[in-house]
Design a protein around this motif. Sequence first.
Motif, PDB file in Angstrom:
ATOM      1  N   TYR A 275       0.859  -1.182   0.000  1.00  0.00           N
ATOM      2  CA  TYR A 275       0.000   0.000   0.000  1.00  0.00           C
ATOM      3  C   TYR A 275       0.898   1.235   0.000  1.00  0.00           C
ATOM      4  N   ALA A 276       0.618   2.168  -0.898  1.00  0.00           N
ATOM      5  CA  ALA A 276       1.452   3.370  -1.003  1.00  0.00           C
ATOM      6  C   ALA A 276       0.585   4.582  -1.310  1.00  0.00           C
ATOM      7  N   LEU A 277       1.124   5.742  -1.004  1.00  0.00           N
ATOM      8  CA  LEU A 277       0.470   6.999  -1.346  1.00  0.00           C
ATOM      9  C   LEU A 277       1.009   7.482  -2.690  1.00  0.00           C
ATOM     10  N   PHE A 278       0.093   7.955  -3.533  1.00  0.00           N
ATOM     11  CA  PHE A 278       0.441   8.455  -4.865  1.00  0.00           C
ATOM     12  C   PHE A 278      -0.127   9.856  -5.041  1.00  0.00           C
ATOM     13  N   ALA A 279       0.547  10.649  -5.876  1.00  0.00           N
ATOM     14  CA  ALA A 279       0.084  11.982  -6.233  1.00  0.00           C
ATOM     15  C   ALA A 279      -0.121  12.047  -7.741  1.00  0.00           C
ATOM     16  N   PRO A 280      -0.969  12.949  -8.224  1.00  0.00           N
ATOM     17  CA  PRO A 280      -1.135  13.083  -9.676  1.00  0.00           C
ATOM     18  C   PRO A 280       0.180  13.478 -10.350  1.00  0.00           C
ATOM     19  N   ALA A 281       0.412  12.950 -11.535  1.00  0.00           N
ATOM     20  CA  ALA A 281       1.595  13.338 -12.304  1.00  0.00           C
ATOM     21  C   ALA A 281       1.578  14.844 -12.527  1.00  0.00           C
ATOM     22  N   GLY A 282       2.752  15.470 -12.470  1.00  0.00           N
ATOM     23  CA  GLY A 282       2.845  16.916 -12.613  1.00  0.00           C
ATOM     24  C   GLY A 282       2.928  17.639 -11.291  1.00  0.00           C
ATOM     25  N   THR A 283       2.781  16.918 -10.191  1.00  0.00           N
ATOM     26  CA  THR A 283       2.944  17.539  -8.879  1.00  0.00           C
ATOM     27  C   THR A 283       4.389  18.038  -8.757  1.00  0.00           C
ATOM     28  N   PRO A 284       4.602  19.280  -8.333  1.00  0.00           N
ATOM     29  CA  PRO A 284       5.960  19.824  -8.264  1.00  0.00           C
ATOM     30  C   PRO A 284       6.889  18.980  -7.401  1.00  0.00           C
ATOM     31  N   ALA A 285       8.149  18.908  -7.825  1.00  0.00           N
ATOM     32  CA  ALA A 285       9.133  18.087  -7.120  1.00  0.00           C
ATOM     33  C   ALA A 285       9.303  18.522  -5.672  1.00  0.00           C
ATOM     34  N   ALA A 286       9.276  19.829  -5.432  1.00  0.00           N
ATOM     35  CA  ALA A 286       9.429  20.324  -4.058  1.00  0.00           C
ATOM     36  C   ALA A 286       8.269  19.865  -3.183  1.00  0.00           C
ATOM     37  N   THR A 287       7.075  19.860  -3.771  1.00  0.00           N
ATOM     38  CA  THR A 287       5.891  19.399  -3.038  1.00  0.00           C
ATOM     39  C   THR A 287       6.019  17.920  -2.707  1.00  0.00           C
ATOM     40  N   LEU A 288       6.421  17.116  -3.684  1.00  0.00           N
ATOM     41  CA  LEU A 288       6.600  15.678  -3.452  1.00  0.00           C
ATOM     42  C   LEU A 288       7.659  15.435  -2.378  1.00  0.00           C
ATOM     43  N   GLY A 289       8.739  16.184  -2.444  1.00  0.00           N
ATOM     44  CA  GLY A 289       9.804  16.010  -1.464  1.00  0.00           C
ATOM     45  C   GLY A 289       9.332  16.279  -0.053  1.00  0.00           C
TER      46      GLY A 289
END
Length: 347
Positions: A275-289
């Motif tokens: 089980y993992a958390l995913f974000a929509p493609a295009g989410t800014p790298a800083a936000t993902l980090g």
Amino acid sequence: MHSPVNDRRRKSDVTHKSPRSTRINFALLMVGGLASMSAQAQPTSPTTGGPTKPMRIIVGFLPGGGSDLIARTVGQRLSERIGQPVLVDNRPGAGGSIGTEMAVRATPDGNTLLLGSTSEIAINPWVYKLSYDPVRELVPVAMVASTPMLVVVTPSLAPRTLKELVDLARAKPGQLNYASVGTGTILHLAGELFRMQTGTDMLHVPYKGSPPALADVATGQVQLMFPTVPAAATLVKAGRVRALAVSATRRNATLPDVPTSAESGVAGFLVEHWYALFAPAGTPAATLGRLQSEIQAIVRTPEYGASLLAQGFDAPTTSPAELPALVRSEAARWGKAVTVSGAKIEQ
């Protein structure tokens, strides 16, 4: 999550044309000042530092299931860390595909995440006719839980080890039945992987959920099943079904007496439901980090691990850096299993 709202305070020039205009301008300044104070008092986004609306974690299943429990466990702790609400949004249907598509179509600003699993991300694209590609259109953020599968049999069946089960299945091709929670599910395809690896021939019997399937294994209506640990642990401990092996490289803390598949004579039968958390493609790298940092801080705490263990899950061992490669390899692996099984669901 929705995009942060930026409140901009407009500065007005105060004139002194008359006492009345002075009072009006002073009132406008007071209103502007209170609005600014209100904006400053809002919770700040973990990704931008600005005011934001509540985050949400989409779950493609009904409340009370494994995905829902994990999402709520993570969401509560994430809310405490970032100082804002994190809501679980249940969108059941089509084996989790409806909720997954909602996450794919969401604004890529870090405010909406998906609690996805092996099923929605690696299996469903091969089973359903989807209008999206979750591997390409979602970005892995962090793994938050996992569980191996069990091989359980009805107590009246003779085999006491996995090797003995394989020998029996080879001696009686097509005579053993295994239950699942539906065609194209991970429980069905775990059985297909087992057949492929061991060269056995068993009949698949789909059910509409783990409880009725496990109940029929317990009574001998079907001979075996490949359930998750959380689904079957209670029945195993009660002796209503017999667990021959756990499909992992190490024993499971919930059922420590159950040997691994290798210990039970069938090395290489490894199936993990992650089980993992995913974000929509295009989410800014800083936000993902920033999201990865917050979630990793959560999953590393002993309290989080204890909470998962109480529900029958394992804490994750795959890092955010390793997760994208795992997702791709899992998609390829399960694609082969679906192809061999011929599983297809017409929507």
